[in-house]
Design an enzyme around this catalytic site. Structure first.
Site, PDB file in Angstrom:
ATOM      1  CD  GLU A 282     -23.549  79.342   5.080  1.00  0.00           C
ATOM      2  OE1 GLU A 282     -22.798  79.852   4.235  1.00  0.00           O
ATOM      3  OE2 GLU A 282     -23.797  79.899   6.170  1.00  0.00           O
TER       4      GLU A 282
ATOM      5  CG  ASP B 297     -26.838  76.763   9.761  1.00  0.00           C
ATOM      6  OD1 ASP B 297     -27.241  77.019   8.598  1.00  0.00           O
ATOM      7  OD2 ASP B 297     -25.637  76.732  10.058  1.00  0.00           O
TER       8      ASP B 297
END
Lengths: 359, 359
Positions: B129, B74
């Site tokens: 994350e 991400d």
């Protein structure tokens, strides 16, 4: 008599109840101002002026002294405590009973029942006292028609539990800002922490020893306090700004300028990057040595007290008119849901003012 | 090859650009996770598992050691910096170039080009994350399938500018509240000022001397900082509450519990009424003395550095797997509008990992 009219012949307690049942939250004083103006206009010994929702009435008997009796007609928002209710113990309950429809009732009763006072009288009824200072009706009248407020002595009928309260404290609010350098808190040594830099300011505040000067026989207690502090960017950032807001309440022997200089001195060396005055209102000397004040004190009796809060006596003081607070309400009940007033105190306050003005 | 497929035969720089142009802001990783899973499933030497939008692929060659290569797929929200752009100086610009599509590209290249590594390999690609810790995909896999993360050593390909960064600091955030007694600021002596009571806390912070312990040859710098302060009711009220939020970044030789005890000790005697842990994540020891780590260091070269921020190496550490950060991105460019990566560094990083795993 129409429904909206005020009957100034009823006793002060009943008149207070009538005024309480005539809601007049700040900003909505027009109907009450209309009724006050109408009632005063029916009294042939008074000339009546109006500015906005402020009503000023005067005798003009050519007396040696002129005394002002002043009060605000607005209240804080009603809190399910209107209409008023009189209980068996002679307590009148409701919004504005203490602050300050009781005082306004006394003003109206004196206006109606003392056609030939020993001092010329000016009655001031004003709006918007319970909201921001720039809306205050007394301030508006002072700016537009200062001559309406000319006089030798003023009595503000704010709640003072039937005691004379002389003068008032000044208040100064200052925002002190400390600067730092922003950085990630995992690498704190890359930044400079503005919150840590506020430590010495808090230390000075905690160690501050306020004065207690005696003025005209009244002891004033000063105070210097943080009333706000803010700083912080995020949970992982060294903050680059911290602001402490301090409030200095000072005795009326200091001017506004002297109060400001004092606060600057207190924080000298604290590494303050911005020093911003947020609010400033001067105090008012008690003026109890003035002959009119002395005669007033003799007539109403009791030991005068200092006023710790800031009140509109300061506006009279700024116009050169010594002023005191003297009213039947209890200041500790002002703005409370269970606000009430002792009706016996309203009557006593009215009688003492009358005896002073007719002796 | 369909439009959504990933070609793992192109070089790591081109693959990085392809991954950047495949937007995958936190919470929207499904399409990229699908593409990664599909590409890995085409490699016969790997077995592939999936949990949510997390993809785990493994060799199973019966080697003496197992090494994990991990990275998140991400990015933070795009800031008008997608699609990617390669400039004349070999810099690839765009959201996620440094943090950490370049690292993910290196993982995928190793997966595709090292079918017979000298150590068994586990590749972990995880989501979320960049957002709240409880959403972190690596944490979800660790909770649901801890066996997928078994290994002797882990390399997290977070941006570290091609340097090995060992372990990570722990972080603890605590809210310290001071209580007072509310009062009108005109009568300050009737109250007790909670902001003034925070003075000793700020003094301790300003005077705090952080440790700089050396662990496995790496010097860690601790830090204890206020990251927030708040107090205040109104401009004329003595405040009855002041809260200081402090963040302790500590070396990984302290446990979470020891860090908490240390902070309690620092503020002992400060008249704190509430001590509330707001956030706590343990550090991770660098683990550089482990044989797998030593071999890795010898292969990739350079001087290992301590990691000051908190990273997911801590999650591996909690699972008993020593872990380091080693990736081609620049941590100082992460999350920036002008995020970019040196493509030469991506290639070098890939080559060094390959030489370690094939020597």
């Amino acid at each position: 008599m129409p429904h909206s009219a005020l009957d100034l012949q009823q006793d002060a307690a009943r008149l207070t109840a009538r005024l309480v049942d005539f809601p007049s939250e700040s900003g909505n004083e027009k109907a009450l101002a209309d009724a006050v103006q109408e009632a005063l206009s029916r009294l042939p010994h008074l000339s009546v002026d109006r500015y906005g929702n402020n009503v000023v009435a005067r005798t003009d008997l050519g007396r040696a002294e002129r005394v002002i009796l002043a009060g605000h007609i607005d209240t804080v928002p009603i809190a399910e405590n209107v209409p008023s209710r009189l209980d068996e113990d002679g307590l009148l309950w409701g919004c504005g009973t203490s602050d300050m429809k009781a005082g306004v009732a006394v003003q109206l009763r004196i206006a109606a029942t003392v056609p030939e006072p020993n001092r010329d009288l000016t009655f001031v009824f004003y709006d918007n006292e319970e909201v921001a200072a720039h809306l205050n009706g007394l301030g508006h009248v002072a700016a537009a028609h200062p001559d309406w407020l000319a006089g030798d002595f003023a009595v503000l009928l704010e709640p003072s539990q039937g005691q004379v309260e002389g003068g008032c404290q000044g208040t100064l609010r200052v925002r002190l800002s400390m600067r730092g350098i922003r950085a990630h808190s995992a690498r704190g040594w890359m930044g400079a922490n503005a919150i840590h830099a506020a430590g010495p300011v808090l230390e000075r505040l905690a160690g501050y020893r306020p004065r207690r000067p005696v003025i005209d026989g009244l002891e004033y207690r000063e105070g210097l306090n943080a009333v706000g502090i803010e700083g912080g960017v995020a949970g992982n950032v060294i903050p680059d700004l911290c602001t402490v807001t301090v409030n200095f309440r000072y005795a009326p022997d200091r001017s506004e300028q002297e109060a400001l200089e004092h606060v600057r001195e207190v924080f000298a060396g604290c590494d303050i990057e911005e020093f911003e005055v947020d609010d400033s209102s001067p105090g008012a000397l008690p003026g109890l040595s003035h002959p009119a004040a002395r005669a007033f004190l003799a007539a109403v009796g009791g030991e005068p007290q200092p006023k710790y809060g800031w009140t509109d006596v300061s506006r009279f003081s700024a116009l050169g008119v010594p002023a005191v607070n003297y009213g039947p309400g209890d200041p500790n009940l002002a703005h409370k849901r269970d606000e009430r007033v002792e009706t016996a105190l309203i009557t006593r306050c009215e009688e003492r003012l009358r005896s002073w003005l007719t002796a």
